[in-house]
Each structure stands twice: as C-alpha cells, then as structure tokens.
Design a protein around this motif. Structure first.
Motif, short mmCIF file in Angstrom:
data_model
loop_
_atom_site.label_atom_id
_atom_site.label_comp_id
_atom_site.label_asym_id
_atom_site.label_seq_id
_atom_site.Cartn_x
_atom_site.Cartn_y
_atom_site.Cartn_z
N GLU A 374 0.83 -1.16 0.06
CA GLU A 374 -0.13 0.01 -0.10
C GLU A 374 0.92 1.26 -0.03
OE1 GLU A 374 -4.04 1.10 2.01
OE2 GLU A 374 -2.50 0.33 3.30
N GLY A 377 1.91 1.94 -3.34
CA GLY A 377 0.98 2.29 -4.28
C GLY A 377 0.62 1.12 -5.26
N THR A 380 -4.57 -0.95 -3.32
CA THR A 380 -5.70 -0.61 -2.31
C THR A 380 -6.66 -1.49 -1.52
OG1 THR A 380 -7.74 -0.44 -4.00
CG2 THR A 380 -5.95 1.28 -4.02
N ARG A 387 -7.10 -4.88 -3.51
CA ARG A 387 -7.28 -4.92 -4.85
C ARG A 387 -5.95 -4.22 -5.54
NH1 ARG A 387 -12.24 -3.24 -3.38
NH2 ARG A 387 -14.17 -4.14 -4.36
N THR A 389 -3.74 -2.19 -7.93
CA THR A 389 -3.91 -0.71 -8.44
C THR A 389 -3.41 -0.94 -9.83
OG1 THR A 389 -1.45 0.05 -7.71
CG2 THR A 389 -3.55 0.63 -6.47
N GLU A 390 -3.47 0.09 -10.72
CA GLU A 390 -2.84 0.05 -12.25
C GLU A 390 -1.50 -0.06 -12.03
OE1 GLU A 390 -4.40 0.00 -15.12
OE2 GLU A 390 -6.24 0.24 -14.18
N ARG A 391 -0.64 0.60 -11.28
CA ARG A 391 0.76 0.41 -10.85
C ARG A 391 0.90 -1.00 -10.38
NH1 ARG A 391 5.31 3.02 -10.07
NH2 ARG A 391 6.79 2.32 -8.61
#
Length: 406
Positions: A374, A377, A380, A387, A389-391
């Motif tokens: 988290e 990044g 989340t 879930r 993230t896009e990253r």
C-alpha cells in the motif's frame, strides 16, 4: 514433506487418512474444486514452449491414454470424495489432436465418476493446425462448452517465427468455425514477437476483434529456460515498445466492450473463464494426465501433486495405480506467497476472508506485505478487500514478491 520419487514407476497414492492426519493448518471449509486433464501430444514443439508437450510420431495411443486417465482418476477419487467439480479444462499439448469420439468417451467417463456442477464449464484447447470442417461442432456435441483456440497471430511471418504449424488462412477458418459452433470461445494472442512492429501487433488485434470473441487471452512472448528460444534467442521488441503494445491492446479491447479482468485476460460480460478464475482465487484442482499438477485442500493441510511427465511412463504408471511422481504439503510459510501469486492477478483482487479460509492462516500473516504494498501504491484495501492498483498490475512481479517467506 516430500515423498521420495521413483521416476520409472511413479508413487502409489497415499491412503486418504494420510492427508487427514493432524497438521499445522485449520481450514474451516474447502474451496471450489476443478478438474484439469492433460493431453500431452502436439504436431510440433514450438520453440518458446516450456509446457509438458511431446511431438506425436505416428498414430496417437488414444484408447490406452484414456484408459490411463480413468485409472488415474479412480485412484484419486478418495481424495475428493463427495465434492462437486465446478469446471473441467482439457489442455495440452494439443487436445484437438484427439478425435471427437475420444473426447466424448473421456467426458462420459468423467461424468460417471464425478459429481459435476449444473452447467459445468468444459473447456478444450484447440489449434488451427489440427482444424478440419465440422470438428469443432463435434466437440460441442461431445459436451465441450468452451473452446480455446491457440491462434497466437494472424501474420504468416510471425507464425513461422513462432514455429506454429498453421498459417493465417487456417487461423481465420478455425476462428470462424469456433464462432459458429460455440457461444463462448477464447482466442490466444501473443505480442512482442520477433521482428513485430506496433502496426503489425495492432493489425493482429484488429483481426481478432473482428470476430467479436467473447474472451481473449493476451500473452507477452517470454523466453523460458530449457526451450529452443532460450538456446537461440530471437530479437524481440524493446521493453518500452512491448509496454506500448500492451497499452494499445487494452485500449482496443476496451473500445470493443471487453474488460481486462485479469492480467492476461479480457472478456465480455458473462464470459470470464471460470476454470482459470478458480486457479486465481486459490481454489482446488485435481490434475490427471502426464505431468499434470494438483492442488488439494484438507482440514489441516494444502497438498500439491505432480503426475509422471513422460507419456509412456505415465500410461504404464497410471494403469498400475502409480501415476504420482511428487506429493508434498505446501509449507505454512509459503502459503501467503502462493495465495498472492494467484489472487493479485485479478482486477477485483481478493476478499480477506477468502485468504483466511483458503490458507488456514490469520490475516496477520500478510499484514506486513500489505502495508508495504500500500505504501508503494501497488494495492488499495478496505476492511474486507484488497485490490491491485494500475501500478500494481504493471509491476505485478514486484507486488507478489513482497509476500515471499523470509
């Protein structure tokens, strides 16, 4: 705990009480169960392939191999007794080398021995190089509900570089037949191929989407150890260009009404691959056939098995009740990584409750990794769900590695 391996004969299955003995885990329930069936032969070994596939020489021993599969399944029945099979996947190799009559017999033998979920998804992998008119319809008549067609590319130059046995015309004919015979079908497409330009990759996608496929599996060509490409590496597009290709793929599929629900999978509503979803959600699966893998849960342990890899040794071993080459508990310390290796591939991530139920571990076992992910990044989370993230999707390997045991 590993069972010693006898490579020439395989290991006899353990008595079910062996798996039910006291252990370090406490699973409150068992996850959904799938069945994987491996048919190991293909017309020619592709230079990038590291699967357990073997070039066919002469007539396939279809009847004897099916006899071995049934013997293998019957020996495994005590380990899954009373459980319902949610999905079946027939993979390879090239399963479409087997006749529709053999697939019909195989599925009949399975139905006679297992309790299948109503509307059980049954997937068969097929290659255009083994395609002939009406063959796909015959598989549908045998009970296959979902076809996965290994197209890889519609470009003759790239197909030749990949060592595929089919050409563009065969690929187009096979996909057209699949679309007519099946409501749900998948196309395998590869990108970042030797000498491939962004324009050529975009043309492959445009051609694939022209068939309005319900599902696409998109794979970056990677060089795997112990393959021909590992010994003789081709010139591949640079990483930045490969990333741009993937971005364009996601853009084009989105415009066509397909959602990227998993790192390598895009689907229209109602057409996600349920068998693969069970893998990614750390469900159970029994694998039968040469080199097939199983992951099975019991009250106090999670077990992995591997069948004998060589088809001839497998048939001999399975018919003698000795198909298993490896049988071991998944170490408690490795369970967080094994779970995350799968669950973080899904766009929707996973429910924390599922982690607890399917590993027998408390959420505290992944707390440190989640906190670090988290902070970077990569995920989340809320009180109930995690879930990527896009990253996190872009740097999935880095995200998964945060949960490796010390």
């Amino acid at each position: 705990m590993s069972i010693p391996i006898t490579p020439t004969s395989g290991s006899a299955p353990r008595d079910v009480q062996h798996y039910m003995r006291a252990g370090l885990l406490q699973l409150t329930s068992l996850p959904p169960l799938s069945l994987y069936v491996h048919l190991p032969w293909c017309l020619r070994k592709c230079p990038y392939c590291d699967f357990n596939s073997h070039e066919s020489r002469g007539e396939l021993p279809e009847a004897r191999y099916l006899d071995a599969l049934v013997a293998d399944l019957e020996a495994a029945l005590p380990l899954i007794w009373g459980r319902t099979v949610q999905t079946i996947f027939i993979g390879g190799g090239t399963p479409s080398l087997f006749s529709p009559e053999s697939i019909d017999r195989l599925l009949g033998d399975i139905r006679a021995r297992l309790r299948l979920e109503a509307g059980c998804e049954v997937t068969l992998e097929a290659n255009p190089g083994t395609f002939e008119k009406e063959r796909f319809r015959a598989y549908r008549g045998a009970g296959v509900t979902r076809l996965s067609v290994g197209v890889q590319s519609f470009n003759d130059r790239h197909l030749k570089a990949l060592g595929r046995v089919h050409d563009r015309a065969q690929a187009l004919a096979a996909v057209e037949e699949a679309a007519q015979a099946f409501e749900t079908f998948n196309l395998d497409i590869m990108y970042a191929l030797p000498g491939q330009t962004p324009a050529e990759q975009e043309e492959d996608m445009r051609q694939a989407l022209a068939f309005a496929p319900p599902h696409l599996s998109i794979y970056h060509l990677t060089i795997e150890p112990n393959t021909y490409f590992a010994k003789h590496p081709p010139a591949l597009p640079e990483d930045d260009q490969a990333w741009a290709m993937l971005d364009r793929i996601t853009e084009m599929t989105g415009a066509a009404g397909m959602a990227r629900y998993e790192v390598s999978a895009y689907a229209r509503g109602g057409h996600q691959c349920q068998h693969n979803r069970n893998y990614w959600q750390f469900g159970d699966y029994l694998g039968i056939g040469a080199g097939a893998h199983s992951k099975l849960s019991f009250a106090h342990r999670v077990v992995r098995q591997v069948r004998l890899r060589d088809p001839q040794l497998y048939m001999t071993g399975a018919l003698a009740g000795r198909a298993i080459a490896q049988d071991e508990d998944v170490r408690r310390a490795d369970l967080p990584f094994e779970f995350m290796l799968n669950a973080l591939r899904l766009r929707e991530g996973f429910a924390l409750q599922d982690f607890t139920e399917r590993t027998g571990l408390a959420v505290t076992a992944i707390a440190k990794g989640l906190q670090e992910a988290e902070a970077k990044g990569l995920v989340t989370r809320d009180m109930g769900r995690v879930r990527p993230t896009e990253r996190g999707f872009d740097f999935l390997s880095d995200l998964q590695a945060l949960f490796l045991s010390d």
